[in-house]
Write a protein that holds these residues in place. Structure first.
Motif, PDB file in Angstrom:
ATOM      1  N   MET A   1      16.933 -41.668   5.431  1.00 48.25           N
ATOM      2  CA  MET A   1      16.951 -40.716   4.233  1.00 48.25           C
ATOM      3  C   MET A   1      15.557 -40.691   3.704  1.00 48.25           C
ATOM      4  SD  MET A   1      18.939 -41.562   0.418  1.00 48.25           S
ATOM      5  CE  MET A   1      17.472 -42.264  -0.009  1.00 48.25           C
ATOM      6  N   GLY A   2      15.290 -39.421   3.589  1.00 52.01           N
ATOM      7  CA  GLY A   2      14.331 -39.098   2.831  1.00 52.01           C
ATOM      8  C   GLY A   2      14.305 -38.480   1.398  1.00 52.01           C
ATOM      9  N   LEU A   3      13.362 -38.673   0.652  1.00 52.30           N
ATOM     10  CA  LEU A   3      13.583 -38.162  -0.845  1.00 52.30           C
ATOM     11  C   LEU A   3      12.340 -37.425  -1.320  1.00 52.30           C
ATOM     12  CD1 LEU A   3      15.630 -38.161  -3.023  1.00 52.30           C
ATOM     13  CD2 LEU A   3      14.771 -40.494  -3.728  1.00 52.30           C
ATOM     14  N   LEU A   4      12.354 -36.621  -1.863  1.00 56.89           N
ATOM     15  CA  LEU A   4      11.259 -35.832  -2.816  1.00 56.89           C
ATOM     16  C   LEU A   4      11.688 -35.692  -4.548  1.00 56.89           C
ATOM     17  CD1 LEU A   4      11.435 -33.693  -0.146  1.00 56.89           C
ATOM     18  CD2 LEU A   4       9.135 -33.747  -0.800  1.00 56.89           C
ATOM     19  N   GLY A   5      10.593 -36.469  -5.046  1.00 63.77           N
ATOM     20  CA  GLY A   5      11.164 -36.157  -6.502  1.00 63.77           C
ATOM     21  C   GLY A   5      10.038 -35.817  -7.485  1.00 63.77           C
ATOM     22  N   ALA A   6      10.340 -35.031  -8.287  1.00 62.88           N
ATOM     23  CA  ALA A   6       9.552 -34.366  -9.423  1.00 62.88           C
ATOM     24  C   ALA A   6       9.877 -34.738 -10.755  1.00 62.88           C
ATOM     25  CB  ALA A   6       9.465 -32.964  -9.123  1.00 62.88           C
ATOM     26  N   PRO A   7       8.838 -34.965 -11.712  1.00 64.09           N
ATOM     27  CA  PRO A   7       9.217 -35.410 -13.083  1.00 64.09           C
ATOM     28  C   PRO A   7       9.647 -34.387 -14.033  1.00 64.09           C
ATOM     29  CG  PRO A   7       6.793 -35.519 -12.809  1.00 64.09           C
ATOM     30  CD  PRO A   7       7.468 -35.117 -11.550  1.00 64.09           C
TER      31      PRO A   7
ATOM     32  N   GLY B   1      13.071 -37.407 -17.152  1.00 66.65           N
ATOM     33  CA  GLY B   1      13.707 -37.734 -15.816  1.00 66.65           C
ATOM     34  C   GLY B   1      13.261 -37.350 -14.960  1.00 66.65           C
ATOM     35  N   ALA B   2      13.781 -37.193 -13.711  1.00 65.15           N
ATOM     36  CA  ALA B   2      13.458 -36.562 -12.369  1.00 65.15           C
ATOM     37  C   ALA B   2      14.475 -35.647 -11.599  1.00 65.15           C
ATOM     38  CB  ALA B   2      12.816 -37.593 -11.511  1.00 65.15           C
ATOM     39  N   ILE B   3      14.053 -34.858 -10.797  1.00 64.16           N
ATOM     40  CA  ILE B   3      14.846 -34.062  -9.949  1.00 64.16           C
ATOM     41  C   ILE B   3      14.505 -34.853  -8.661  1.00 64.16           C
ATOM     42  CG2 ILE B   3      15.074 -31.994  -8.822  1.00 64.16           C
ATOM     43  CD1 ILE B   3      16.450 -31.787 -11.364  1.00 64.16           C
ATOM     44  N   GLY B   4      15.603 -35.135  -7.720  1.00 60.85           N
ATOM     45  CA  GLY B   4      15.527 -35.659  -6.462  1.00 60.85           C
ATOM     46  C   GLY B   4      15.975 -34.688  -5.375  1.00 60.85           C
ATOM     47  N   LEU B   5      15.507 -34.393  -4.176  1.00 62.55           N
ATOM     48  CA  LEU B   5      16.149 -33.824  -3.273  1.00 62.55           C
ATOM     49  C   LEU B   5      16.180 -34.807  -1.979  1.00 62.55           C
ATOM     50  CD1 LEU B   5      17.302 -31.027  -2.502  1.00 62.55           C
ATOM     51  CD2 LEU B   5      14.792 -30.721  -1.083  1.00 62.55           C
ATOM     52  N   VAL B   6      17.471 -35.047  -1.816  1.00 69.04           N
ATOM     53  CA  VAL B   6      17.850 -36.196  -0.620  1.00 69.04           C
ATOM     54  C   VAL B   6      18.066 -35.366   0.733  1.00 69.04           C
ATOM     55  CG1 VAL B   6      19.451 -37.854   0.145  1.00 69.04           C
ATOM     56  CG2 VAL B   6      19.099 -37.536  -2.371  1.00 69.04           C
ATOM     57  N   CYS B   7      17.471 -35.466   1.697  1.00 71.27           N
ATOM     58  CA  CYS B   7      17.251 -35.093   2.862  1.00 71.27           C
ATOM     59  C   CYS B   7      17.020 -36.011   4.293  1.00 71.27           C
ATOM     60  CB  CYS B   7      16.239 -33.816   3.140  1.00 71.27           C
ATOM     61  SG  CYS B   7      14.703 -34.404   2.578  1.00 71.27           S
ATOM     62  N   PRO B   8      17.221 -35.632   5.322  1.00 71.42           N
ATOM     63  CA  PRO B   8      16.959 -36.545   6.654  1.00 71.42           C
ATOM     64  C   PRO B   8      15.250 -36.856   6.494  1.00 71.42           C
ATOM     65  CG  PRO B   8      18.281 -34.655   7.382  1.00 71.42           C
ATOM     66  CD  PRO B   8      17.762 -34.442   5.870  1.00 71.42           C
ATOM     67  N   THR B   9      15.126 -38.055   7.031  1.00 74.43           N
ATOM     68  CA  THR B   9      13.564 -38.697   6.972  1.00 74.43           C
ATOM     69  C   THR B   9      12.734 -37.324   7.742  1.00 74.43           C
ATOM     70  OG1 THR B   9      14.148 -40.861   7.054  1.00 74.43           O
ATOM     71  CG2 THR B   9      12.231 -40.252   8.184  1.00 74.43           C
ATOM     72  N   ASN B  10      13.182 -36.688   8.807  1.00 72.18           N
ATOM     73  CA  ASN B  10      12.103 -35.868   9.525  1.00 72.18           C
ATOM     74  C   ASN B  10      11.802 -34.685   8.610  1.00 72.18           C
ATOM     75  OD1 ASN B  10      14.631 -34.194   9.519  1.00 72.18           O
ATOM     76  ND2 ASN B  10      14.774 -34.623  11.981  1.00 72.18           N
ATOM     77  N   GLN B  11      12.614 -34.380   7.620  1.00 72.81           N
ATOM     78  CA  GLN B  11      12.124 -33.422   6.738  1.00 72.81           C
ATOM     79  C   GLN B  11      11.016 -33.554   5.861  1.00 72.81           C
ATOM     80  OE1 GLN B  11      13.948 -30.009   6.494  1.00 72.81           O
ATOM     81  NE2 GLN B  11      14.743 -30.611   8.368  1.00 72.81           N
ATOM     82  N   VAL B  12      10.936 -34.998   5.600  1.00 71.08           N
ATOM     83  CA  VAL B  12       9.718 -35.254   4.803  1.00 71.08           C
ATOM     84  C   VAL B  12       8.646 -35.723   5.709  1.00 71.08           C
ATOM     85  CG1 VAL B  12       9.227 -37.196   2.742  1.00 71.08           C
ATOM     86  CG2 VAL B  12      11.510 -36.285   3.055  1.00 71.08           C
TER      87      VAL B  12
ATOM     88  N   VAL C   1      11.105 -28.281  -5.430  1.00 73.16           N
ATOM     89  CA  VAL C   1      11.555 -29.402  -6.296  1.00 73.16           C
ATOM     90  C   VAL C   1      10.890 -29.351  -7.372  1.00 73.16           C
ATOM     91  CG1 VAL C   1      11.727 -31.774  -6.572  1.00 73.16           C
ATOM     92  CG2 VAL C   1      12.504 -30.814  -4.503  1.00 73.16           C
ATOM     93  N   LYS C   2       9.456 -29.074  -7.484  1.00 73.09           N
ATOM     94  CA  LYS C   2       8.570 -28.932  -8.530  1.00 73.09           C
ATOM     95  C   LYS C   2       9.060 -27.694  -9.500  1.00 73.09           C
ATOM     96  CE  LYS C   2       4.276 -29.629  -7.740  1.00 73.09           C
ATOM     97  NZ  LYS C   2       2.767 -29.458  -7.120  1.00 73.09           N
ATOM     98  N   GLN C   3       9.152 -26.787  -8.604  1.00 69.68           N
ATOM     99  CA  GLN C   3       9.675 -25.401  -9.495  1.00 69.68           C
ATOM    100  C   GLN C   3      11.006 -25.798 -10.045  1.00 69.68           C
ATOM    101  OE1 GLN C   3      11.677 -22.318  -7.154  1.00 69.68           O
ATOM    102  NE2 GLN C   3      10.494 -20.724  -8.065  1.00 69.68           N
TER     103      GLN C   3
END
Length: 252
Positions: free
Chosen positions: A199-205, A214-225, A238-240
């Protein structure tokens, strides 16, 4: 023991029973008494009281949590201003990327999932609203921590045990502090395999008036990150979303 201490002990024991029911789906009186190392009659009295409130249901002598908790949780969620400001944009983020978009907040030094929107390519990881995770072990938590005050960051490291859900989780405070500084430079956090392998994850405050809500997170497969181009595109999106939610919160 005075009345005040007795009442506190009673409340504590009530929540111990509720947690055991949550962990085991359902239990009988004897099973609960064994878990708690106490008398069946005592446990039965607690269960009868909880059953009368609707928080616990008795099905053929086995007790489970009732949907009354869902009623309370739903009210807490829908009364939350950040959730209301985020709901539509989370749907857009999930639809645009195909992955799972999550709204997260910090509570008592932990990361709490406040809302989830799945996309067409979402991983099936058993995420649920209300789920708690260590702040330091995933991108959303690090995004919140990075934009917290110096005092709050110092207190976090001074008071928390840095657990490692996987062998890839960073637990060295100095290394995490360096990562937090990098997050403040880029405006987003990322990780892979730190919470769940694969699992990969990107997060923006989500920042309003200089405070991180808080934060927005996007959960995706590791290879996407791990793929730099994919990571850059997803991070921008995600930042947008975080920026849109910030504006919605202030003016919506």
């Amino acid at each position: 023991m005075n009345d005040s201490n007795h009442q506190l002990a009673t409340v504590r024991r009530t929540f111990e029973i509720l947690e055991l029911l949550w962990e085991n789906d359902s239990l009988g009186v004897t099973e609960l008494a064994d878990h708690l190392d106490t008398h069946r009659s005592t446990v039965h009295a607690y269960l009868r009281t909880l059953e009368a409130t609707g928080f616990v249901i008795n099905v053929d002598g086995r007790y489970r949590l009732g949907f009354r908790f869902l009623e309370f949780g739903g009210r807490v969620k829908y009364r939350n201003r950040l959730f209301r400001a985020s709901q539509t944009e989370l749907t857009h983020l999930a639809d645009d990327t195909g992955f799972t978009a999550v709204l997260t907040i910090e509570e008592n030094g932990e990361l709490v999932i406040a809302h989830i929107e799945d996309g067409q390519r979402s991983l099936q990881l058993g995420l649920y609203t209300g789920m708690r995770n260590p702040l330091h072990a995933n991108a959303s938590g690090k995004a919140i921590l990075a934009y917290s005050s110096t005092e709050e960051i110092d207190q976090f490291f001074a008071t928390r045990t840095l657990e490692a859900p996987t062998e890839h989780t960073k637990t060295d405070p100095d290394a995490i502090r360096d990562e937090l500084a990098a997050i403040r430079e880029t405006g987003y956090a990322c990780d892979w395999d730190e919470q769940v392998i694969g699992m990969g994850l990107l997060g923006a405050p989500i920042i309003v008036a200089g405070s991180v809500l808080g934060a927005i997170g996007l959960v995706c497969p590791t290879n996407q990150v791990t793929d730099e181009d994919q990571r850059s595109d997803l991070a921008k999106r995600v930042k947008q979303s975080a920026d849109i939610i910030s504006v919605n919160y202030q003016y919506g």
